[in-house]
Design an enzyme around this catalytic site. Structure first.
Site, PDB file in Angstrom:
ATOM      1  N   GLU A 166       0.787  -1.230   0.000  1.00 46.20           N
ATOM      2  CA  GLU A 166       0.000   0.000   0.000  1.00 46.20           C
ATOM      3  C   GLU A 166       0.825   1.288   0.000  1.00 46.20           C
ATOM      4  OE1 GLU A 166      -3.085  -0.310   2.954  1.00 46.20           O
ATOM      5  OE2 GLU A 166      -4.032  -1.941   1.876  1.00 46.20           O
ATOM      6  N   GLU A 353      -5.392  -8.612   0.052  1.00 51.46           N
ATOM      7  CA  GLU A 353      -6.185  -8.248   1.229  1.00 51.46           C
ATOM      8  C   GLU A 353      -7.609  -7.941   0.815  1.00 51.46           C
ATOM      9  OE1 GLU A 353      -4.749  -5.113   3.831  1.00 51.46           O
ATOM     10  OE2 GLU A 353      -2.673  -5.746   3.499  1.00 51.46           O
TER      11      GLU A 353
HETATM   12  C1  BGC Z   1      -3.448  -2.673   5.573  1.00 46.48           C
HETATM   13  C2  BGC Z   1      -3.569  -3.533   6.804  1.00 46.48           C
HETATM   14  C3  BGC Z   1      -4.723  -3.040   7.637  1.00 46.48           C
HETATM   15  C4  BGC Z   1      -5.998  -3.197   6.826  1.00 46.48           C
HETATM   16  C5  BGC Z   1      -7.261  -2.734   7.528  1.00 46.48           C
HETATM   17  C6  BGC Z   1      -4.743  -2.303   4.943  1.00 46.48           C
HETATM   18  O1  BGC Z   1      -4.764  -0.947   4.666  1.00 46.48           O
HETATM   19  O2  BGC Z   1      -2.528  -3.222   4.675  1.00 46.48           O
HETATM   20  O3  BGC Z   1      -2.361  -3.519   7.487  1.00 46.48           O
HETATM   21  O4  BGC Z   1      -4.834  -3.678   8.854  1.00 46.48           O
HETATM   22  O5  BGC Z   1      -5.890  -2.462   5.639  1.00 46.48           O
HETATM   23  O6  BGC Z   1      -7.185  -1.381   7.793  1.00 46.48           O
END
Ligand code: BGC
Length: 448
Positions: A166, A353
C-alpha cells in the site's frame, strides 16, 4: 441455492503483517521502527495502544500455523520486520531475526502452506527515519539491499515476494493526512515519498532479477472505487481523480513508465512538483510477475470546489458500513478489477487483502460474526464475476487471519477470522473461520 464457484487451481489464503501480530518488539535483537516511536507517542493511537505484544505471534507462531492448517489455506501472506533483520536499517545483520523467520517459514512449509512474503508493511527502521526516512533516496538504496539480502537468504523457501504494501498509505496517509507513522502533514513530502516508494519497488525488482532466485515478485497497492454522484462531467472527473489517486498514480509508473497527466496537472496546481531523476522511470517500469490487490471499500464522489485535495466530496448515500465506518461496496471490487484489466492488461492478480472490521466478541466460547461472512460472500461474488469477465485471478487472501493491532485504531477494531483476547492472548475461531474453512475446502459457497 445460488452457488458461487471458483477455479480449482485458485489459491486461498489469509494475510497479516509483522508489526500488527508479532509483538516481541524489544526481543530477539530487533531494532526500533517508526511504528514503535509513533505508537509510544501519546495521542497517536486509540487508547494509547501499541504493538509491543500484539498477538505475540513471535512466540506463538506454531499455534497460529496449526490454526492455518486446520483452516485449509494454501498460502499465508506475512511481512518481515525490516528492523528484525537490519536493526539499523542497513549494515549489520541480526542473525537471531533471520533465524526466527527461517524457523517460522520452515514450519509453514512443513505444514504444506506456501509463504507469500511482504518486504515492507510499514515498519521502517527508526534509524533510517532519523536520516530522513523515505524522503531520503538513501532509504531507497537501503531497501534494495535489504530486499536483495532476503531473496538470497530465503531462496528456495519463499517463492512469492511483494515489495511494498500500500504505497498510498505509506506516502499520503502517513505524510500528508498524517494519521499513520511518521505522522507528517506535508503534501510535497508525501508526493516525493510516493515516487521514492515506486523507485524502491523497482530497485528491488531489479535485484530480484539479478539474483536469479526462483519465484515471482509484485507489489500490493490499495485500491478504492469512486462512483460519480451524477453523470455530469465535473462529477465524473472528480470521481476519476479520487480513484486515480489510488490506481493510476501507483499503477501507471509501473505499467506505463510515466505518471498520469491528469493527476500531475492537479498536483502542479497545488504547487507540488515531482523530482524524477534520470533512469528512475526505467527502473520503475519493469515487468512484475503478479499484482497484489487490496480492496476494502468504495464511495460516491462529486465535484466540490476547493474541497479537500482534489475538489472532491465523498457523499454518504446510505451504504451500510462495517464497524470501522467504511462503506460496504462489493460492486467496486468488481469494477476495480475490470479497470485494472482494461488499463494494464492481462496481469496475474492475487487479492492480497480483502476483509471486514466487525468487533463481535466471544459469547459462550463462540463468535457469531455473521456480518463478516456476509461481507466475504459479497466480495467473493464480485471476485467470481471478475474471473468470468476474464480477469486473471490467481488467488484470494483474506485480511486477516487474526484480530490484530489495527494501526491508529489500536486493538479496538477487529478484522480477524480468529478472535484474540488481548489480555490472555487466547485464540478463538469465529463463525467466519468455519465458513471460510468450508469455502476453501469446497472451492465454492452458497450465496443464500
Ligand atoms: C493494511 C492492513 C490493515 C488493513 C485494515 C490495509 O490498509 O494493509 O495492514 O490492517 O488495511 O485497515
Amino acid at each position: 441455492m445460488a452457488i458461487i464457484e471458483f477455479p480449482k487451481d485458485m489459491k486461498w489464503g489469509a494475510a497479516t503483517a509483522a508489526y500488527q501480530i508479532e509483538g516481541a518488539a524489544f526481543e530477539g535483537g530487533r531494532g526500533l521502527s517508526i511504528w514503535d516511536t509513533f505508537s509510544h507517542t501519546p495521542g497517536n493511537v486509540v487508547n494509547g495502544d501499541n504493538g509491543d505484544v500484539a498477538c505475540d505471534s513471535y512466540h506463538r507462531y506454531e499455534e497460529d500455523i496449526e490454526l492455518m492448517k486446520e483452516l485449509g489455506i494454501d498460502t499465508y501472506r506475512f511481512s518481515v520486520s525490516w528492523p528484525r533483520i537490519f536493526p539499523e536499517g542497513t549494515g549489520e545483520v541480526n542473525q537471531e531475526g533471520v533465524q526466527y523467520y527461517h524457523n517460522f517459514i520452515d514450519s509453514l512449509l512443513s505444514n504444506g502452506i506456501e509463504p507469500m512474503c511482504t518486504l515492507y508493511h510499514w515498519d521502517l527502521p527508526q534509524a533510517l527515519q532519523d536520516k530522513g526516512g523515505w524522503e531520503n533516496r538513501e532509504t531507497v538504496e537501503a531497501f534494495a539491499d535489504y530486499a536483495a539480502f532476503m531473496f538470497k537468504e530465503f531462496s528456495g523457501k519463499i517463492k512469492n515476494w511483494l515489495t511494498i504494501n500500500e504505497p498510498w498509505c505509506v506516502s499520503f496517509l502517513s505524510n500528508f493526512i498524517g494519521v499513520h507513522a511518521p505522522g507528517y502533514q506535508d503534501l510535497q513530502l508525501a508526493t516525493t515519498i510516493s515516487h521514492h516508494l515506486m523507485l524502491a519497488h523497482g530497485k528491488a525488482v531489479s535485484r530480484f532479477r539479478e539474483s536469479g532466485v526462483e519465484g515471482g515478485i509484485g507489489y500490493a497497492p490499495n485500491t478504492e472505487w469512486n462512483e460519480p454522484f451524477s453523470d455530469k462531467q465535473e462529477d465524473i472527473d472528480a470521481s476519476n481523480r479520487a480513484t486515480g489517486w489510488f490506481i493510476e498514480w501507483f499503477f501507471d509508473p509501473i505499467f506505463k513508465g510515466s505518471y498520469p497527466e491528469f493527476m500531475l496537472e492537479w498536483f502542479k496546481q497545488k504547487g507540488v512538483t515531482l523530482k524524477i531523476e534520470e533512469g528512475d522511470m526505467e527502473t520503475i517500469n519493469q515487468k512484475i510477475d503478479f499484482l497484489g490487490i487490496n480492496y476494502y471499500t468504495g464511495s460516491v464522489a462529486r465535484y466540490k470546489k476547493d474541497h479537500e485535495l482534489f475538489d472532491v466530496e465523498k457523499v454518504d448515500i446510505g451504504y451500510e458500513k462495517t464497524d470501522i465506518g467504511w462503506n460496504i461496496y462489493p460492486e467496486g471490487f468488481y469494477k476495480v478489477l475490470c479497470k485494472i484489466k482494461d488499463q494494464y492488461g492481462d496481469v496475474p492478480i492475487y487479492i492480497t487483502e480483502n476483509g471486514a472490521c466487525y468487533n463481535d466478541g466471544v459469547e459462550d466460547g463462540r463468535v457469531k460474526d455473521t456480518r463478516r461472512i456476509q461481507y466475504l460472500k459479497q466480495h467473493l461474488t464480485s471476485l467470481q464475476r471478475s474471473i468470468e469477465s476474464g480477469v486473471n485471478i490467481k488467488g484470494y487472501l483474506t485480511w486477516s487471519l487474526l484480530d490484530n493491532f489495527e494501526w491508529a485504531e489500536g486493538y479496538d477494531k477487529r478484522f480477524g477470522l480468529i478472535h484474540i483476547d488481548f489480555h490472555t492472548l487466547k485464540r478463538t475461531k469465529k463463525d467466519s473461520y468455519y465458513w471460510y474453512k468450508q469455502t476453501v475446502n469446497n472451492g465454492w459457497f452458497d450465496m443464500k
